[in-house]
Design an enzyme around this catalytic site. Structure first.
Site, PDB file in Angstrom:
ATOM      1  CG  ASP A   8     -59.475  11.964 -10.280  1.00  0.00           C
ATOM      2  OD1 ASP A   8     -59.132  12.487  -9.200  1.00  0.00           O
ATOM      3  OD2 ASP A   8     -60.597  12.111 -10.784  1.00  0.00           O
ATOM      4  CG  ASP A  10     -64.122  11.165  -5.747  1.00  0.00           C
ATOM      5  OD1 ASP A  10     -64.352  10.050  -5.247  1.00  0.00           O
ATOM      6  OD2 ASP A  10     -63.734  12.140  -5.088  1.00  0.00           O
ATOM      7  CG  ASN A  51     -57.763  18.150  -6.616  1.00  0.00           C
ATOM      8  OD1 ASN A  51     -56.598  18.014  -6.275  1.00  0.00           O
ATOM      9  ND2 ASN A  51     -58.104  18.823  -7.701  1.00  0.00           N
ATOM     10  CB  CYS A  89     -54.898  18.253  -2.677  1.00  0.00           C
ATOM     11  SG  CYS A  89     -54.813  20.026  -2.305  1.00  0.00           S
TER      12      CYS A  89
END
Length: 174
Positions: A8, A10, A51, A89
């Site tokens: 991931d 962040d 995301n 995304c």
């Protein structure tokens, strides 16, 4: 086929800043570059899955996401390392920007980004894992059929070393 670490972005690779897109606000997480270098020295491919609902909310656009990822790559190149691929995304079901207002499988906890990366990069699934900072990251990893590890601040390098030790115990080590 290659073993792969999915990160991931962040809160894991970089310090958490709500809806980060400005280069001047970017800051690597403690020892993130060293963690990437260690993994690459052990022949892991590095893929980011993130995301980016700030796009759907209208805070920034997809070009801003690409610009930040290009900046990260440039910073890593100065340290003789890299990220092999970035997936993001931009969707959000209740987005203010209509073109991004949708349910999709790529938004974590959905596994879509991970599965797409696995198809495009010949990932050795049994020896791959994800490092994220939210439960939704771990749910996405599980749905994609890989292990997930929850990072919660501190040295990312030390965290990665501990994960590699666990992977070695599972028979998935170096």
């Amino acid at each position: 086929m290659r073993k792969t670490v999915f990160f991931d972005r962040d809160g894991v690779l970089n310090v958490e800043r709500n809806y980060l897109y400005k280069i001047e606000e970017f800051q690597w997480q403690t020892d993130a570059v060293a963690a990437i270098k260690l993994l690459q020295a052990q022949d892991y491919r590095i893929i980011v899955v993130t995301n980016q609902s700030g796009v759907a909310r209208g805070y920034y656009n997809e070009a801003d996401v690409s610009k930040l990822h290009n900046y990260m790559q440039a910073q890593l190149a100065l340290q003789q390392t890299r990220i092999d691929a970035f997936y993001y995304c931009p969707h959000l079901p209740d987005a203010s920007r209509a073109e991004y207002a949708q349910e999709c499988d790529c938004r974590k906890p959905g596994p879509g980004m991970i599965l797409k990366a696995m198809q495009e990069h010949e990932v050795l699934k049994e020896q791959s894992f994800l490092i994220g900072d939210k439960e939704s990251d771990l749910q996405a990893a599980q749905a994609a059929g890989i292990r997930g590890y929850l990072y919660q601040q501190g040295s990312l390098l030390e965290f990665v070393k501990n994960v590699l030790a666990k992977e070695a115990d599972l028979g998935n080590g170096i």
